[in-house]
Design a protein around this motif. Structure first.
Motif, mmCIF file in Angstrom:
data_model
loop_
_atom_site.group_PDB
_atom_site.id
_atom_site.type_symbol
_atom_site.label_atom_id
_atom_site.label_comp_id
_atom_site.label_asym_id
_atom_site.label_seq_id
_atom_site.Cartn_x
_atom_site.Cartn_y
_atom_site.Cartn_z
ATOM 1 N N ALA A 122 -8.145 -6.762 1.480
ATOM 2 C CA ALA A 122 -7.363 -6.368 2.658
ATOM 3 C C ALA A 122 -8.278 -5.812 3.729
ATOM 4 O O ALA A 122 -9.324 -5.212 3.436
ATOM 5 C CB ALA A 122 -6.300 -5.336 2.293
ATOM 6 N N LEU A 123 -7.874 -6.016 4.984
ATOM 7 C CA LEU A 123 -8.480 -5.363 6.132
ATOM 8 C C LEU A 123 -7.389 -4.534 6.801
ATOM 9 O O LEU A 123 -6.411 -5.091 7.305
ATOM 10 C CB LEU A 123 -9.040 -6.387 7.124
ATOM 11 N N LEU A 124 -7.546 -3.236 6.760
ATOM 12 C CA LEU A 124 -6.500 -2.349 7.256
ATOM 13 C C LEU A 124 -6.709 -2.041 8.727
ATOM 14 O O LEU A 124 -7.814 -1.768 9.171
ATOM 15 C CB LEU A 124 -6.500 -1.047 6.454
ATOM 16 N N ARG A 125 -5.623 -2.058 9.467
ATOM 17 C CA ARG A 125 -5.680 -1.756 10.893
ATOM 18 C C ARG A 125 -5.212 -0.324 11.139
ATOM 19 O O ARG A 125 -4.822 0.396 10.211
ATOM 20 C CB ARG A 125 -4.799 -2.727 11.664
ATOM 21 N N GLU A 126 -5.266 0.090 12.409
ATOM 22 C CA GLU A 126 -4.812 1.425 12.786
ATOM 23 C C GLU A 126 -3.366 1.647 12.354
ATOM 24 O O GLU A 126 -2.563 0.712 12.327
ATOM 25 C CB GLU A 126 -4.947 1.621 14.296
ATOM 26 N N ASN A 127 -3.052 2.885 11.999
ATOM 27 C CA ASN A 127 -1.722 3.301 11.540
ATOM 28 C C ASN A 127 -1.403 2.834 10.129
ATOM 29 O O ASN A 127 -0.238 2.812 9.734
ATOM 30 C CB ASN A 127 -0.620 2.834 12.506
ATOM 31 N N SER A 128 -2.449 2.483 9.359
ATOM 32 C CA SER A 128 -2.252 2.101 7.958
ATOM 33 C C SER A 128 -2.487 3.304 7.052
ATOM 34 O O SER A 128 -3.317 4.163 7.335
ATOM 35 C CB SER A 128 -3.226 0.985 7.564
ATOM 36 N N VAL A 129 -1.752 3.330 5.951
ATOM 37 C CA VAL A 129 -1.930 4.349 4.917
ATOM 38 C C VAL A 129 -2.575 3.687 3.711
ATOM 39 O O VAL A 129 -2.183 2.579 3.323
ATOM 40 C CB VAL A 129 -0.585 4.982 4.515
ATOM 41 N N PHE A 130 -3.570 4.327 3.120
ATOM 42 C CA PHE A 130 -4.198 3.755 1.929
ATOM 43 C C PHE A 130 -4.644 4.867 0.988
ATOM 44 O O PHE A 130 -4.620 6.041 1.334
ATOM 45 C CB PHE A 130 -5.370 2.831 2.297
ATOM 46 N N GLY A 131 -5.028 4.451 -0.229
ATOM 47 C CA GLY A 131 -5.369 5.428 -1.258
ATOM 48 C C GLY A 131 -4.143 6.007 -1.936
ATOM 49 O O GLY A 131 -4.136 7.174 -2.337
ATOM 50 N N VAL A 132 -3.105 5.178 -2.081
ATOM 51 C CA VAL A 132 -1.814 5.684 -2.562
ATOM 52 C C VAL A 132 -1.428 5.125 -3.933
ATOM 53 O O VAL A 132 -0.274 5.238 -4.339
ATOM 54 C CB VAL A 132 -0.684 5.364 -1.551
ATOM 55 N N LEU A 133 -2.372 4.525 -4.663
ATOM 56 C CA LEU A 133 -2.026 3.895 -5.932
ATOM 57 C C LEU A 133 -1.381 4.879 -6.906
ATOM 58 O O LEU A 133 -0.429 4.536 -7.612
ATOM 59 C CB LEU A 133 -3.265 3.271 -6.570
ATOM 60 N N SER A 134 -1.884 6.109 -6.952
ATOM 61 C CA SER A 134 -1.321 7.101 -7.872
ATOM 62 C C SER A 134 0.140 7.404 -7.544
ATOM 63 O O SER A 134 0.947 7.678 -8.438
ATOM 64 C CB SER A 134 -2.140 8.388 -7.824
ATOM 65 N N LEU A 135 0.484 7.359 -6.253
ATOM 66 C CA LEU A 135 1.866 7.604 -5.870
ATOM 67 C C LEU A 135 2.771 6.473 -6.355
ATOM 68 O O LEU A 135 3.922 6.693 -6.724
ATOM 69 C CB LEU A 135 1.970 7.721 -4.345
ATOM 70 N N ILE A 136 2.238 5.253 -6.359
ATOM 71 C CA ILE A 136 3.038 4.097 -6.769
ATOM 72 C C ILE A 136 3.221 4.063 -8.283
ATOM 73 O O ILE A 136 4.312 3.809 -8.793
ATOM 74 C CB ILE A 136 2.374 2.799 -6.283
#
Length: 223
Positions: free
Chosen positions: A67-81
C-alpha cells in the motif's frame, strides 16, 4: 468526543488522550523507517502530510509493497482489528517527506469504544486501504514490467491524482528508484519504460511529477 464534518479526523486525533497522553507530531525524511516488522504495536499513526509505503519483507530479503498511504490515512491499527496485542506486521517507510500524528493505542481504543462515529470513519479508511492493497497485489501479479508500471501509475492516479489541463497529475515527486522499489523492478528498467510512455504521448514528467494524459487509454496498454 463528537466527530462532525467541521471536526475532521485529524482534529479528533489531536484531542485524543487529553493532557495526560497528548498525540506526538513526528516528521520523517524520505526513505526513513517509521516502524519495522516485529516492533511492538504501541502507537497508532495519522498521516498529516506526504505518503507512506507499507511493505511486507520475506525471509529471502524480497520486499513487496502492499500500500501507498496518502494524507488523512490511519495506519498501525492491526492490534485494534485483531482484538489482541501483536507486533508490527508491515514495514512502514516514508515514501516522501512526511508529517504524522501518533498516539498510544490504548487512547485510540478508548476513543473508538466511546464514539461509534469515529469507528465508522476508521472503517472507511481501512476499506480504502484494503482496496488499494488488492490493486497492488494485482499489479505485482503481472510478469511484464511494462504492465506493472502502467498498473502502478493508474493506482497513483486514483489515490494521488489531481485533474489538470493535460490529464491527471500524480501529486507526488517520484524518483525512478522509488517507482522501481514499489513494483519490484530496477531503476534502469523503469527509466526505459517511462521513456517509452513519454515517446508514445501517454505521460509527461515535470519536476518528478508524472501527468497521465488519458488514464483510460493508458489502462488499455495492458488489457
Amino acid at each position: 468526543m463528537v466527530v462532525t464534518q467541521d471536526r475532521p479526523l485529524a482534529h479528533v486525533f489531536r484531542q485524543m488522550g487529553g493532557g495526560a497522553f497528548p498525540p506526538v507530531v513526528e516528521t520523517f525524511e524520505r526513505g526513513k523507517t517509521i516502524f519495522f516488522p516485529g516492533d511492538p504495536a504501541e502507537r497508532v499513526y495519522f498521516l498529516l502530510k506526504g505518503a507512506v509505503k507499507l511493505s511486507r519483507v520475506y525471509e529471502a530479503g524480497e520486499e513487496i509493497t502492499v500500500a501507498l498511504l496518502r494524507e488523512n490515512s490511519v495506519f498501525g491499527v492491526l492490534s485494534l482489528i485483531t482484538g489482541h496485542r501483536s507486533d508490527r506486521f508491515y514495514h512502514a517507510v516514508a515514501f516522501t517527506p512526511v508529517e504524522l500524528l501518533s498516539t498510544q493505542i490504548d487512547q485510540v481504543e478508548k476513543a473508538l469504544h466511546n464514539n461509534p462515529e469515529l469507528s465508522m470513519l476508521m472503517l472507511r479508511g481501512l476499506s480504502s486501504r484494503i482496496l488499494q492493497t488488492e490493486m497492488m497485489i494485482e499489479t505485482l501479479a503481472h510478469r511484464d514490467m511494462g504492465s506493472r508500471l502502467v498498473s502502478f501509475l493508474l493506482i497513483l492516479c486514483r489515490d494521488f491524482g489531481i485533474p489538470s489541463t493535460d490529464g491527471i497529475t500524480i501529486d507526488l515527486k517520484l524518483s525512478h528508484q522509488a517507482i522501481a522499489e514499489a513494483i519490484g523492478s530496477t531503476r534502469v528498467t523503469v527509466t526505459r519504460l517511462l521513456g517509452d510512455l513519454r515517446s508514445e504521448g501517454m505521460i509527461s514528467i515535470h519536476k518528478k511529477k508524472i501527468t497521465v494524459h488519458n488514464p483510460v487509454v493508458l489502462s488499455q496498454q495492458f488489457t
